[in-house]
Design a protein around this motif. Structure first.
Motif, PDB file in Angstrom:
ATOM      1  N   GLY A  28       0.819  -1.211   0.000  1.00 40.61           N
ATOM      2  CA  GLY A  28       0.000   0.000   0.000  1.00 40.61           C
ATOM      3  C   GLY A  28       0.847   1.253   0.000  1.00 40.61           C
ATOM      4  N   THR A  29       1.941   1.212   0.727  1.00 44.15           N
ATOM      5  CA  THR A  29       2.843   2.363   0.763  1.00 44.15           C
ATOM      6  C   THR A  29       3.468   2.612  -0.605  1.00 44.15           C
ATOM      7  OG1 THR A  29       3.326   1.829   3.065  1.00 44.15           O
ATOM      8  CG2 THR A  29       4.831   3.336   1.967  1.00 44.15           C
ATOM      9  N   ALA A  33       3.020   5.910  -2.994  1.00 45.69           N
ATOM     10  CA  ALA A  33       4.185   6.645  -3.499  1.00 45.69           C
ATOM     11  C   ALA A  33       4.113   6.807  -5.015  1.00 45.69           C
ATOM     12  CB  ALA A  33       5.469   5.933  -3.096  1.00 45.69           C
ATOM     13  N   VAL A  34       3.691   5.761  -5.706  1.00 43.71           N
ATOM     14  CA  VAL A  34       3.572   5.842  -7.167  1.00 43.71           C
ATOM     15  C   VAL A  34       2.485   6.841  -7.545  1.00 43.71           C
ATOM     16  CG1 VAL A  34       2.869   4.534  -9.214  1.00 43.71           C
ATOM     17  CG2 VAL A  34       4.514   3.564  -7.609  1.00 43.71           C
ATOM     18  N   VAL A  36       1.451   9.475  -5.835  1.00 44.13           N
ATOM     19  CA  VAL A  36       1.961  10.827  -5.575  1.00 44.13           C
ATOM     20  C   VAL A  36       2.949  11.240  -6.663  1.00 44.13           C
ATOM     21  CG1 VAL A  36       3.352  12.199  -3.978  1.00 44.13           C
ATOM     22  CG2 VAL A  36       1.524  10.749  -3.107  1.00 44.13           C
ATOM     23  N   ALA A  37       3.819  10.330  -7.076  1.00 44.21           N
ATOM     24  CA  ALA A  37       4.776  10.644  -8.140  1.00 44.21           C
ATOM     25  C   ALA A  37       4.056  10.960  -9.444  1.00 44.21           C
ATOM     26  CB  ALA A  37       5.745   9.476  -8.333  1.00 44.21           C
ATOM     27  N   LEU A  38       3.017  10.201  -9.774  1.00 45.90           N
ATOM     28  CA  LEU A  38       2.256  10.474 -10.994  1.00 45.90           C
ATOM     29  C   LEU A  38       1.587  11.839 -10.950  1.00 45.90           C
ATOM     30  CD1 LEU A  38       0.608   7.006 -11.679  1.00 45.90           C
ATOM     31  CD2 LEU A  38       2.374   8.130 -13.024  1.00 45.90           C
ATOM     32  N   VAL A  39       1.033  12.202  -9.809  1.00 43.26           N
ATOM     33  CA  VAL A  39       0.392  13.512  -9.681  1.00 43.26           C
ATOM     34  C   VAL A  39       1.427  14.621  -9.828  1.00 43.26           C
ATOM     35  CG1 VAL A  39      -0.797  15.030  -8.049  1.00 43.26           C
ATOM     36  CG2 VAL A  39      -1.560  12.679  -8.336  1.00 43.26           C
ATOM     37  N   LEU A  40       2.582  14.468  -9.207  1.00 47.86           N
ATOM     38  CA  LEU A  40       3.625  15.492  -9.310  1.00 47.86           C
ATOM     39  C   LEU A  40       4.128  15.636 -10.740  1.00 47.86           C
ATOM     40  CD1 LEU A  40       5.697  14.913  -6.060  1.00 47.86           C
ATOM     41  CD2 LEU A  40       4.175  16.812  -6.591  1.00 47.86           C
ATOM     42  N   VAL A  41       4.300  14.536 -11.455  1.00 46.85           N
ATOM     43  CA  VAL A  41       4.741  14.594 -12.849  1.00 46.85           C
ATOM     44  C   VAL A  41       3.670  15.278 -13.695  1.00 46.85           C
ATOM     45  CG1 VAL A  41       5.226  13.185 -14.886  1.00 46.85           C
ATOM     46  CG2 VAL A  41       6.330  12.661 -12.712  1.00 46.85           C
TER      47      VAL A  41
END
Length: 99
Positions: A28-29, A33-34, A36-41
């Protein structure tokens, strides 16, 4: 034959369950993390395509706040007075709810 007291077994079982539930879910962690990374990209790409327009829009919004930041009463701006009132209101609400 000696029997252990009931509460002793209950406490041990409770402690064991707490130990088992204390460890986080690594899958789940990683998924979080993936995400959040997709949203930031996605935000970075959007800012790259429309960065100048966005900067102009934000600059216009900040320019409209100029009159609120000028000193009005006893050298304090309207924004500072509103912040003070918000803190006083939050403290009053906390004190009122504890009563």
């Amino acid at each position: 034959m000696s029997r252990r007291p009931f509460l002793s077994r209950t406490h041990r079982a409770r402690a064991e369950r707490a130990r088992q539930n204390a460890s986080g879910d690594p899958g789940g962690t990683m998924r979080l993390a993936v995400l959040v990374a997709l949203v930031l990209v996605a935000l970075a790409v959007a800012a790259g395509f429309r960065g100048e327009e966005t900067a102009r829009g934000v600059g216009g919004l900040v320019a409209r706040l100029g009159p609120l930041a000028e000193p009005r009463l006893f050298g304090a701006s309207i924004l500072e007075l509103l912040a003070i009132l918000a803190v006083i209101g939050a403290c009053a609400l906390i004190l009122w709810r504890k009563r």
